[in-house]
Motif scaffolding. Structure first.
Motif, PDB file in Angstrom:
ATOM      1  N   TYR A  75      32.930  20.277  33.035  1.00 45.52           N
ATOM      2  CA  TYR A  75      34.226  20.015  33.666  1.00 45.52           C
ATOM      3  C   TYR A  75      34.971  18.932  32.900  1.00 45.52           C
ATOM      4  O   TYR A  75      34.402  18.192  32.087  1.00 45.52           O
ATOM      5  N   ASP A  76      36.278  18.861  33.154  1.00 50.41           N
ATOM      6  CA  ASP A  76      37.157  17.836  32.593  1.00 50.41           C
ATOM      7  C   ASP A  76      37.743  17.022  33.742  1.00 50.41           C
ATOM      8  O   ASP A  76      37.908  17.517  34.859  1.00 50.41           O
ATOM      9  N   THR A  77      38.080  15.778  33.463  1.00 46.80           N
ATOM     10  CA  THR A  77      38.760  14.942  34.452  1.00 46.80           C
ATOM     11  C   THR A  77      39.978  14.284  33.820  1.00 46.80           C
ATOM     12  O   THR A  77      39.992  14.003  32.616  1.00 46.80           O
ATOM     13  N   GLN A  78      40.999  14.077  34.654  1.00 46.32           N
ATOM     14  CA  GLN A  78      42.196  13.358  34.249  1.00 46.32           C
ATOM     15  C   GLN A  78      42.537  12.362  35.344  1.00 46.32           C
ATOM     16  O   GLN A  78      42.548  12.711  36.531  1.00 46.32           O
ATOM     17  N   GLY A  79      42.782  11.150  34.947  1.00 47.03           N
ATOM     18  CA  GLY A  79      43.121  10.118  35.915  1.00 47.03           C
ATOM     19  C   GLY A  79      44.182   9.198  35.368  1.00 47.03           C
ATOM     20  O   GLY A  79      44.530   9.249  34.176  1.00 47.03           O
TER      21      GLY A  79
ATOM     22  N   THR B  80      42.431   9.858  40.678  1.00 44.70           N
ATOM     23  CA  THR B  80      41.079   9.846  40.123  1.00 44.70           C
ATOM     24  C   THR B  80      40.447  11.211  40.362  1.00 44.70           C
ATOM     25  O   THR B  80      40.740  11.879  41.360  1.00 44.70           O
ATOM     26  N   GLN B  81      39.579  11.604  39.441  1.00 39.06           N
ATOM     27  CA  GLN B  81      38.808  12.832  39.576  1.00 39.06           C
ATOM     28  C   GLN B  81      37.349  12.516  39.320  1.00 39.06           C
ATOM     29  O   GLN B  81      37.017  11.880  38.313  1.00 39.06           O
ATOM     30  N   THR B  82      36.485  12.961  40.225  1.00 34.24           N
ATOM     31  CA  THR B  82      35.062  12.652  40.150  1.00 34.24           C
ATOM     32  C   THR B  82      34.261  13.843  40.627  1.00 34.24           C
ATOM     33  O   THR B  82      34.652  14.529  41.587  1.00 34.24           O
ATOM     34  N   ALA B  83      33.128  14.088  39.970  1.00 33.86           N
ATOM     35  CA  ALA B  83      32.226  15.152  40.413  1.00 33.86           C
ATOM     36  C   ALA B  83      31.341  14.640  41.536  1.00 33.86           C
ATOM     37  O   ALA B  83      30.728  13.577  41.422  1.00 33.86           O
TER      38      ALA B  83
ATOM     39  N   VAL C  78      26.552  19.045  47.618  1.00 28.29           N
ATOM     40  CA  VAL C  78      27.299  20.289  47.572  1.00 28.29           C
ATOM     41  C   VAL C  78      26.421  21.477  47.906  1.00 28.29           C
ATOM     42  O   VAL C  78      26.799  22.383  48.639  1.00 28.29           O
ATOM     43  N   GLY C  79      25.193  21.488  47.382  1.00 34.69           N
ATOM     44  CA  GLY C  79      24.282  22.599  47.623  1.00 34.69           C
ATOM     45  C   GLY C  79      24.606  23.787  46.737  1.00 34.69           C
ATOM     46  O   GLY C  79      25.701  23.933  46.188  1.00 34.69           O
ATOM     47  N   GLY C  80      23.628  24.680  46.558  1.00 33.98           N
ATOM     48  CA  GLY C  80      23.848  25.865  45.753  1.00 33.98           C
ATOM     49  C   GLY C  80      24.010  25.538  44.288  1.00 33.98           C
ATOM     50  O   GLY C  80      23.571  24.501  43.793  1.00 33.98           O
ATOM     51  N   SER C  81      24.674  26.453  43.558  1.00 34.98           N
ATOM     52  CA  SER C  81      24.790  26.307  42.110  1.00 34.98           C
ATOM     53  C   SER C  81      26.178  25.853  41.685  1.00 34.98           C
ATOM     54  O   SER C  81      26.437  25.716  40.489  1.00 34.98           O
ATOM     55  N   ARG C  82      27.087  25.617  42.638  1.00 31.65           N
ATOM     56  CA  ARG C  82      28.447  25.290  42.265  1.00 31.65           C
ATOM     57  C   ARG C  82      28.608  23.789  42.062  1.00 31.65           C
ATOM     58  O   ARG C  82      27.818  22.994  42.568  1.00 31.65           O
ATOM     59  N   SER C  83      29.643  23.401  41.344  1.00 30.80           N
ATOM     60  CA  SER C  83      30.021  22.001  41.250  1.00 30.80           C
ATOM     61  C   SER C  83      31.313  21.805  42.028  1.00 30.80           C
ATOM     62  O   SER C  83      32.032  22.764  42.326  1.00 30.80           O
ATOM     63  N   SER C  84      31.612  20.580  42.374  1.00 29.08           N
ATOM     64  CA  SER C  84      32.819  20.286  43.130  1.00 29.08           C
ATOM     65  C   SER C  84      33.443  19.010  42.580  1.00 29.08           C
ATOM     66  O   SER C  84      32.801  17.959  42.562  1.00 29.08           O
ATOM     67  N   ILE C  85      34.687  19.124  42.125  1.00 33.67           N
ATOM     68  CA  ILE C  85      35.425  17.974  41.601  1.00 33.67           C
ATOM     69  C   ILE C  85      36.406  17.513  42.664  1.00 33.67           C
ATOM     70  O   ILE C  85      37.206  18.296  43.184  1.00 33.67           O
TER      71      ILE C  85
ATOM     72  N   THR D 135      45.474  11.670  49.599  1.00 30.94           N
ATOM     73  CA  THR D 135      44.975  13.040  49.678  1.00 30.94           C
ATOM     74  C   THR D 135      43.706  13.160  48.853  1.00 30.94           C
ATOM     75  O   THR D 135      43.534  12.479  47.840  1.00 30.94           O
ATOM     76  N   ALA D 136      42.805  14.037  49.299  1.00 28.32           N
ATOM     77  CA  ALA D 136      41.593  14.361  48.555  1.00 28.32           C
ATOM     78  C   ALA D 136      41.410  15.872  48.609  1.00 28.32           C
ATOM     79  O   ALA D 136      41.393  16.459  49.699  1.00 28.32           O
ATOM     80  N   THR D 137      41.285  16.499  47.445  1.00 24.09           N
ATOM     81  CA  THR D 137      41.106  17.948  47.384  1.00 24.09           C
ATOM     82  C   THR D 137      39.877  18.265  46.554  1.00 24.09           C
ATOM     83  O   THR D 137      39.551  17.558  45.595  1.00 24.09           O
ATOM     84  N   TYR D 138      39.199  19.361  46.926  1.00 26.07           N
ATOM     85  CA  TYR D 138      37.975  19.790  46.263  1.00 26.07           C
ATOM     86  C   TYR D 138      38.265  21.020  45.412  1.00 26.07           C
ATOM     87  O   TYR D 138      39.044  21.902  45.797  1.00 26.07           O
TER      88      TYR D 138
END
Length: 380
Positions: A82-86, A108-111, A117-124, A152-155
């Motif tokens: 993944y990429d992050t931009q802040g 800010t963006q953080t994993a 999270v559970g499972g095989s997915r990631s969530s930023i 605001t916080a979005t996944y």
């Protein structure tokens, strides 16, 4: 109002680049013996980041801006890349000697921890905050002020979007700041929070109202010690699931001690709801304690260590993220030892070892992870 700090022209612009190589022996934070996708749970991770910053004083006005970008790559589990931009835009404003305040926007963006999270997915998690505040200094040491924040916080993953979160937070405060530089403020804050992608049902609510009354500040206790943070009372009410309401003491206090020029110690205790550094915006009550000693071996060598105990209580949560390990709670213990070395002023090198251990009331929520890291940062 105390005079603004002067900033040298050489500090106006700053550019930096960093590279981190990390080995994590349990990327998915699985229980002992579990092999994700039939493979060993460990992986090598590369983190490449760049940052640009601007900081300049114009008479009594101070302007700041920053932008940072990072690329995180996994050697084997590359679906997690993944990429992050802040970044931040901030204006510390002043009108005469009695009116001052702040206007700011930051992202800010953080994993999130894969254990949450559970499972095989990631969530930023993308967090955005817009704030405006002002203070009227009716006495050299006293001010009254008000402010408002839109947060605001979005996944990033579709399965977690029901936990997207919005809040409007107005506040009032009375501040005492003597010429010694110490500060104490009495703060009253109201939060109107909503989950825009969630419908209220018997298991989760679509919003809440929260009231906080806090005494916050920073105080130099002695020449070698300082206390900072806040203590107060929080009350959270839900429009539908009133049995999930919360009221009780909350706070975060940090004690800094520097017995000598080479030794330092920081200790923090906290009890909070949905603290941002927990990366969990739902109703989770977190209790934590940490201690961080450091030793400046020389002007260019620093040894640091951290030990933290953290307990999270999910029993009042009105809507956990899908796949969360436990609906009751967990305890995480973290230990880190690091060495930092600056062979020349612009270059900073580091090496660290960390161990994480979580115990959970859920059947599969516990794990142990060991992380080693090498880092290099250069400031232009």
């Amino acid at each position: 109002m105390p005079p603004a700090q002067a900033i040298g022209a050489d500090d106006t612009f700053m550019l930096s680049a960093s590279q981190v190589f990390q080995f994590d022996d349990n990327v998915y934070r699985v229980a002992p013996g579990v092999r994700p996708f039939g493979q060993s749970p460990g992986d090598r991770i590369s983190v490449t980041s760049f940052r640009a910053a601007f900081d300049r004083q114009y008479s009594r006005q101070r302007l700041r801006a920053s932008a940072d970008f990072a690329r995180i790559g996994f050697e084997r589990f590359d679906s997690l890349n993944y990429d992050t931009q802040g970044g931040e835009l901030r204006w510390d404003w002043a009108l005469g000697r009695r009116l001052s305040g702040r206007l700011s926007f930051d992202q800010t963006q953080t994993a999130r921890d894969l254990a949450d999270v559970g499972g095989s997915r990631s969530s930023i998690v993308t967090s955005r905050s817009t704030q405006f505040s002002g203070d009227f200094w009716w006495h050299p040491d006293w001010s009254v002020g008000a402010g408002i924040e839109r947060f605001t916080a979005t996944y990033s993953d579709a399965a977690s979007q029901a936990s997207d979160y919005e809040a409007l937070r107005p506040e009032l405060r009375l501040t005492y700041r003597p010429r010694s530089g110490n500060q104490i403020a009495l703060v009253g804050r109201f939060t109107d929070g909503t989950y825009p992608n969630r419908q209220a049902n018997v298991l989760s609510d679509d919003g809440f109202e929260q009231t906080d009354v806090q005494l916050s500040g920073r105080w130099q206790l002695t020449g070698h010690s300082r206390l900072s943070g806040y203590a107060g009372f929080t009350r959270r009410q839900h429009p539908n699931l009133t049995n999930r309401d919360f009221s009780g003491p909350t706070g975060r206090l940090t004690y800094d001690w520097t017995p000598t020029g080479k030794l330092a110690l920081k200790a923090t205790v906290r009890r909070e709801i949905g603290a941002r550094d927990d990366l969990f915006d739902n109703f989770v009550v977190t209790r934590a304690a940490s201690i961080s000693p450091s030793w400046a071996v020389s002007a260019r060598v620093l040894v640091q260590a951290t030990a933290e105990w953290r307990e999270r209580d999910f029993r009042g949560d009105p809507g956990l993220l899908p796949g969360s390990a436990s609906s009751d709670g967990d305890i995480t213990r973290t230990y880190t030892l690091g060495l930092n070395y600056s062979p020349i002023d612009p270059l900073h090198l580091g090496v660290s070892l960390s161990r994480y251990r979580r115990t959970s009331e859920g059947a599969t929520g516990g794990y142990t992870a060991n992380v080693g890291m090498l880092s290099a940062q250069y400031q232009f």
